[in-house]
Scaffold this motif. Sequence first.
Motif, PDB file in Angstrom:
ATOM      1  N   MET A   6      57.059  79.777   6.921  1.00  8.94           N
ATOM      2  CA  MET A   6      56.036  80.472   7.689  1.00  8.94           C
ATOM      3  C   MET A   6      56.670  81.087   8.921  1.00  8.94           C
ATOM      4  O   MET A   6      57.457  80.462   9.614  1.00  8.94           O
ATOM      5  CB  MET A   6      54.945  79.484   8.089  1.00  8.94           C
ATOM      6  N   SER A   7      56.304  82.312   9.199  1.00  2.00           N
ATOM      7  CA  SER A   7      56.818  83.008  10.366  1.00  2.00           C
ATOM      8  C   SER A   7      55.755  82.986  11.465  1.00  2.00           C
ATOM      9  O   SER A   7      54.605  83.351  11.233  1.00  2.00           O
ATOM     10  CB  SER A   7      57.175  84.444   9.982  1.00  2.00           C
ATOM     11  N   TYR A   8      56.144  82.538  12.630  1.00  3.23           N
ATOM     12  CA  TYR A   8      55.222  82.466  13.754  1.00  3.23           C
ATOM     13  C   TYR A   8      55.319  83.726  14.602  1.00  3.23           C
ATOM     14  O   TYR A   8      56.382  84.318  14.723  1.00  3.23           O
ATOM     15  CB  TYR A   8      55.551  81.260  14.638  1.00  3.23           C
ATOM     16  N   THR A   9      54.211  84.103  15.237  1.00  6.18           N
ATOM     17  CA  THR A   9      54.239  85.211  16.186  1.00  6.18           C
ATOM     18  C   THR A   9      54.878  84.719  17.473  1.00  6.18           C
ATOM     19  O   THR A   9      55.011  83.506  17.706  1.00  6.18           O
ATOM     20  CB  THR A   9      52.815  85.720  16.505  1.00  6.18           C
ATOM     21  N   LEU A  10      55.232  85.643  18.337  1.00  2.98           N
ATOM     22  CA  LEU A  10      55.786  85.280  19.634  1.00  2.98           C
ATOM     23  C   LEU A  10      54.801  84.389  20.386  1.00  2.98           C
ATOM     24  O   LEU A  10      55.178  83.365  20.952  1.00  2.98           O
ATOM     25  CB  LEU A  10      56.130  86.528  20.456  1.00  2.98           C
ATOM     26  N   GLY A  11      53.530  84.759  20.379  1.00  4.30           N
ATOM     27  CA  GLY A  11      52.518  83.981  21.080  1.00  4.30           C
ATOM     28  C   GLY A  11      52.407  82.553  20.556  1.00  4.30           C
ATOM     29  O   GLY A  11      52.273  81.602  21.334  1.00  4.30           O
ATOM     30  N   GLN A  12      52.468  82.408  19.253  1.00  3.76           N
ATOM     31  CA  GLN A  12      52.407  81.065  18.658  1.00  3.76           C
ATOM     32  C   GLN A  12      53.621  80.238  19.076  1.00  3.76           C
ATOM     33  O   GLN A  12      53.500  79.043  19.342  1.00  3.76           O
ATOM     34  CB  GLN A  12      52.325  81.167  17.134  1.00  3.76           C
ATOM     35  N   LYS A  13      54.791  80.877  19.138  1.00  9.94           N
ATOM     36  CA  LYS A  13      55.999  80.172  19.557  1.00  9.94           C
ATOM     37  C   LYS A  13      55.895  79.735  21.019  1.00  9.94           C
ATOM     38  O   LYS A  13      56.305  78.621  21.366  1.00  9.94           O
ATOM     39  CB  LYS A  13      57.226  81.054  19.350  1.00  9.94           C
ATOM     40  N   ILE A  14      55.367  80.611  21.871  1.00 12.06           N
ATOM     41  CA  ILE A  14      55.195  80.264  23.285  1.00 12.06           C
ATOM     42  C   ILE A  14      54.260  79.064  23.411  1.00 12.06           C
ATOM     43  O   ILE A  14      54.538  78.117  24.155  1.00 12.06           O
ATOM     44  CB  ILE A  14      54.673  81.471  24.092  1.00 12.06           C
ATOM     45  N   LYS A  15      53.166  79.092  22.682  1.00  4.12           N
ATOM     46  CA  LYS A  15      52.217  77.983  22.728  1.00  4.12           C
ATOM     47  C   LYS A  15      52.862  76.679  22.245  1.00  4.12           C
ATOM     48  O   LYS A  15      52.659  75.622  22.857  1.00  4.12           O
ATOM     49  CB  LYS A  15      50.983  78.305  21.882  1.00  4.12           C
ATOM     50  N   LEU A  16      53.631  76.748  21.170  1.00  4.87           N
ATOM     51  CA  LEU A  16      54.321  75.552  20.663  1.00  4.87           C
ATOM     52  C   LEU A  16      55.274  74.979  21.709  1.00  4.87           C
ATOM     53  O   LEU A  16      55.332  73.761  21.904  1.00  4.87           O
ATOM     54  CB  LEU A  16      55.084  75.868  19.377  1.00  4.87           C
TER      55      LEU A  16
END
Length: 97
Positions: free
Chosen positions: A1-11
């Motif tokens: 699964m590829s995460y968006t930049l925003g999802q990565k920041i939240k993680l």
Amino acid sequence: MSYTLGQKIKLIRIEKGLTMEEFGKLFKPVASDSIVSRWERDISTPINHRLKRIAELGNTIVEQLLNLEFETCTNCSFNLIKKEYNFCPICGTKKSS
């Protein structure tokens, strides 16, 4: 699964156990919780020095945050971002297709 930049920041923020406000205070100048929220929802993108700080906090590099793919110039070994160059800006070698 590829995460968006925003999802990565939240993680990264959640892994650090921080609220949006606390996370924002890790930047100079401070990023408000509403700015952090906009990043996490992919409404806006952090500026370069903030992207670098986010990468540091996540023990990664900016290129991985941005999902950039590289290829190496066959002539001079310069790392090219795949989608941005048709030729090597260092030696002028045309990129292989």
